[in-house]
Design a protein around this motif. Structure first.
Motif, PDB file in Angstrom:
ATOM      1  N   GLY A 312      15.825 -46.804 -15.024  1.00 45.50           N
ATOM      2  CA  GLY A 312      16.550 -45.952 -14.091  1.00 45.50           C
ATOM      3  C   GLY A 312      17.868 -46.516 -13.601  1.00 45.50           C
ATOM      4  N   SER A 313      17.998 -47.836 -13.448  1.00 40.21           N
ATOM      5  CA  SER A 313      19.232 -48.430 -12.941  1.00 40.21           C
ATOM      6  C   SER A 313      19.265 -49.898 -13.308  1.00 40.21           C
ATOM      7  CB  SER A 313      19.329 -48.259 -11.418  1.00 40.21           C
ATOM      8  OG  SER A 313      18.248 -48.907 -10.777  1.00 40.21           O
ATOM      9  N   ALA A 314      20.480 -50.446 -13.274  1.00 45.53           N
ATOM     10  CA  ALA A 314      20.649 -51.859 -13.611  1.00 45.53           C
ATOM     11  C   ALA A 314      20.087 -52.741 -12.504  1.00 45.53           C
ATOM     12  CB  ALA A 314      22.132 -52.168 -13.819  1.00 45.53           C
ATOM     13  N   GLY A 315      19.465 -53.852 -12.913  1.00 44.55           N
ATOM     14  CA  GLY A 315      18.921 -54.788 -11.930  1.00 44.55           C
ATOM     15  C   GLY A 315      17.497 -55.163 -12.268  1.00 44.55           C
ATOM     16  N   PRO A 316      16.936 -56.097 -11.514  1.00 43.42           N
ATOM     17  CA  PRO A 316      15.565 -56.556 -11.778  1.00 43.42           C
ATOM     18  C   PRO A 316      14.539 -55.497 -11.416  1.00 43.42           C
ATOM     19  CG  PRO A 316      16.376 -57.539  -9.753  1.00 43.42           C
ATOM     20  CD  PRO A 316      17.546 -56.806 -10.371  1.00 43.42           C
ATOM     21  N   ILE A 317      13.369 -55.601 -12.014  1.00 37.26           N
ATOM     22  CA  ILE A 317      12.270 -54.688 -11.686  1.00 37.26           C
ATOM     23  C   ILE A 317      11.688 -55.038 -10.321  1.00 37.26           C
ATOM     24  CG2 ILE A 317       9.949 -53.947 -12.344  1.00 37.26           C
ATOM     25  CD1 ILE A 317      10.747 -54.467 -15.257  1.00 37.26           C
ATOM     26  N   ILE A 318      11.461 -56.314 -10.132  1.00 35.68           N
ATOM     27  CA  ILE A 318      10.869 -56.793  -8.888  1.00 35.68           C
ATOM     28  C   ILE A 318      11.956 -57.363  -7.990  1.00 35.68           C
ATOM     29  CG2 ILE A 318       9.249 -58.420  -7.840  1.00 35.68           C
ATOM     30  CD1 ILE A 318       7.869 -56.179  -9.311  1.00 35.68           C
ATOM     31  N   PHE A 319      11.990 -56.902  -6.756  1.00 39.96           N
ATOM     32  CA  PHE A 319      12.919 -57.401  -5.756  1.00 39.96           C
ATOM     33  C   PHE A 319      12.187 -58.430  -4.902  1.00 39.96           C
ATOM     34  CE2 PHE A 319      14.755 -56.376  -1.352  1.00 39.96           C
ATOM     35  CZ  PHE A 319      15.695 -57.391  -1.445  1.00 39.96           C
ATOM     36  N   LYS A 320      12.695 -59.647  -4.888  1.00 41.77           N
ATOM     37  CA  LYS A 320      12.086 -60.712  -4.094  1.00 41.77           C
ATOM     38  C   LYS A 320      12.954 -60.963  -2.861  1.00 41.77           C
ATOM     39  CE  LYS A 320      10.332 -63.017  -8.240  1.00 41.77           C
ATOM     40  NZ  LYS A 320      10.361 -64.278  -9.040  1.00 41.77           N
ATOM     41  N   GLN A 321      12.349 -60.845  -1.702  1.00 42.64           N
ATOM     42  CA  GLN A 321      13.103 -61.055  -0.474  1.00 42.64           C
ATOM     43  C   GLN A 321      12.372 -62.045   0.421  1.00 42.64           C
ATOM     44  OE1 GLN A 321      13.713 -57.738   2.328  1.00 42.64           O
ATOM     45  NE2 GLN A 321      15.893 -58.233   2.294  1.00 42.64           N
ATOM     46  N   ARG A 322      13.148 -62.913   1.067  1.00 45.30           N
ATOM     47  CA  ARG A 322      12.571 -63.895   1.979  1.00 45.30           C
ATOM     48  C   ARG A 322      12.080 -63.195   3.252  1.00 45.30           C
ATOM     49  NH1 ARG A 322      16.507 -67.362   4.006  1.00 45.30           N
ATOM     50  NH2 ARG A 322      18.005 -65.686   3.590  1.00 45.30           N
ATOM     51  N   ARG A 323      10.891 -63.584   3.653  1.00 48.75           N
ATOM     52  CA  ARG A 323      10.294 -63.086   4.896  1.00 48.75           C
ATOM     53  C   ARG A 323       9.702 -64.276   5.642  1.00 48.75           C
ATOM     54  NH1 ARG A 323      12.473 -58.839   3.388  1.00 48.75           N
ATOM     55  NH2 ARG A 323      11.477 -56.793   3.278  1.00 48.75           N
ATOM     56  N   TYR A 324       9.371 -64.051   6.913  1.00 49.19           N
ATOM     57  CA  TYR A 324       8.622 -65.048   7.665  1.00 49.19           C
ATOM     58  C   TYR A 324       7.140 -64.743   7.510  1.00 49.19           C
ATOM     59  CZ  TYR A 324      12.520 -67.220  10.181  1.00 49.19           C
ATOM     60  OH  TYR A 324      13.636 -67.924  10.511  1.00 49.19           O
TER      61      TYR A 324
END
Length: 473
Positions: A312-324
């Motif tokens: 569907g769009s350019a970029g990774p499949i999984i988005f990894k984001q920092r959380r506490y």
């Protein structure tokens, strides 16, 4: 009566060591409470098998009765071998006497083989003594398996504070490392002759907690200093330390407040996780079982979504984001990418209605919460739980911890895929401070009142909301 005599214990009068509880978070405490009853049960089964070639149902019934009469076992690891043997003998005398009287009165004793039963009456206390001695030998290894000791500070260099400090120092199996004591009084008024280090005054407490990596604080302050106590609690609400009062105390708004014992000294928790001891095991096991089951069931759906995101769009499949995560430690949380950007910097804008960053597929994923499915992997990893306060981006945490009192207390538990706030109208964007305050209020309410029934209620309500809720952008 002198002050020393007033605090003298019965154990000291008898010239015997006190049987000190190791605390609910100490694995040794579980083994200590189980080894005695377990020795009685397994010695009975072993003798039954030896003499009769099998363990008949009557022996199972007797073992259940004995276990119920003797569990939990007493704390004995710090007793001498002689004292331990005497205590076990006296205790077994009463238990065996009760069994014999009941057995003869009911006639049920004749159902048992005499060699098995009477040999067991002699062997059971020896098995219990052997179990305690074996546990004592294994204690250092068990303590090591639990990881590093928790670092603690005592606030108040008074009689009860020093008594607690001495108890911690004298407890060989404690999982607490006392870093020092904090007190604002002039040095001339303090007893600094002992081994306990004076770290500083109360105004420095929050900074001392951070610089010394403190996990536990014991407040040993009199009730007369209530305003000062409340001021200290306000200072500590930007930390993830567990806070206990050593009574004489007065406090409101407890988080999992309950009486406890630290090396034999009574304390009262002020801010504590609900997932200690058995509750922690139950919570973790339920997370593992349900996340595995769910991942197996949704794996075809996840494969389809992964392919759709990629195409569907350019970029990774999984988005990894920092959380506490738990105790305010940073973790990486997984989501299916739903935006054209993958922001994870110092300033992150929450998703809003008609947000141009959201892809067409992403809008569907976010509205149905399908973008959260990879977080079941986070649950298996132990970083998250199925139910708990929702994790916020690190940038949002740094902002709101300064604006909302008690914000960081929500990190006394693992973040969840869904939570009490989300099923009560605080799912999606929190564009005002009042809405974030409402979310935090529900998160703290969850900590105070956690139960498996509450988790089940939240999960069922989440399923219903996902099918009709339009608040997630």
């Amino acid at each position: 009566m002198s002050e020393t005599q007033a605090t003298l214990s019965a154990a000291a009068l008898n010239k015997r060591p006190e049987h000190v509880s190791l605390g609910n978070d100490n694995l040794l405490s579980f083994f200590e409470s189980s080894v005695g009853p377990g020795a009685f049960v397994f010695s009975l089964w072993g003798l039954a098998y030896f003499f009769e070639g099998e363990i008949l149902p009557r022996y199972f019934i007797l073992s259940i009765l004995v276990f119920a009469l003797t569990f939990p076992g007493q704390a004995r690891l710090q007793s001498s071998v002689f004292s331990m043997a005497v205590d076990i003998s006296v205790n077994w005398f009463w238990v065996a006497g009760l069994l014999l009287v009941t057995g003869f009165a009911s006639g049920y004793i004749h159902e048992f083989s005499k060699p098995v039963f009477y040999t067991w009456l002699l062997a059971a206390p020896l098995a219990k003594l052997g179990g305690y001695l074996a546990l004592r030998r294994a204690a250092p290894m068990i303590l090591k398996l639990q990881g590093r000791k928790k670092r603690a500070i005592i606030v108040g260099m008074n009689e009860q504070g020093l008594a607690l400090a001495n108890k911690i120092d004298d407890a060989p199996y404690s999982r607490i490392e006392l870093v020092g004591i904090v007190d604002s009084r002039k040095i001339e008024r303090l007893d600094t002759s002992g081994p306990h280090k004076l770290l500083g005054n109360l105004d420095e407490l929050a900074q001392l907690v951070k610089t010394n990596n403190i996990q536990i604080i014991y407040l040993s302050l009199p009730m007369a200093t209530q305003p000062r106590v409340l001021q200290i609690l306000d200072q500590l609400k930007d930390t993830t330390t567990s806070i206990y009062f050593v009574p004489d105390m007065f406090v409101t708004d407890l988080i999992q407040g309950h009486p406890a014992s630290v090396c034999g000294m009574p304390v009262i928790s002020v801010c504590e996780t609900p997932f200690k001891a058995v509750n922690g095991v139950v919570k973790r096991l339920s997370d593992i079982v349900f996340s595995l089951l769910i991942l197996i069931l949704i794996s075809p759906v996840m494969l389809i979504i992964a392919a759709a995101v990629k195409l569907g769009s350019a970029g990774p499949i999984i988005f990894k984001q920092r959380r506490y995560g738990l105790d305010g430690d940073e973790i990486l949380v997984y989501k299916f990418r739903s935006m054209s950007v993958t922001e994870d910097g110092g300033a992150i804008q929450q998703a809003q209605k008609n947000d141009t960053r959201i892809t067409p597929l992403g809008a569907i994923l976010r509205r149905t919460s399908l973008d959260e499915l990879p977080q079941f992997v986070n649950v298996l990893q132990g970083r998250m739980s199925i139910v708990g306060p929702r994790p916020h981006a690190v940038a949002h945490n740094e902002l709101y911890r300064k604006l909302i009192k008690g914000y960081m207390v929500r990190h006394k538990v693992k973040p969840g895929i869904t939570g009490w706030a989300q099923v009560n109208g605080y799912r999606g964007e929190t564009e005002t401070l009042d809405k974030m305050q409402g979310r935090i209020d529900f998160d703290l309410d969850y900590l105070r009142n956690w139960s498996l029934q509450l988790d089940a209620h939240i999960i069922l309500k989440t399923i219903r909301l996902v099918l009709k809720d339009q608040k997630a952008y």
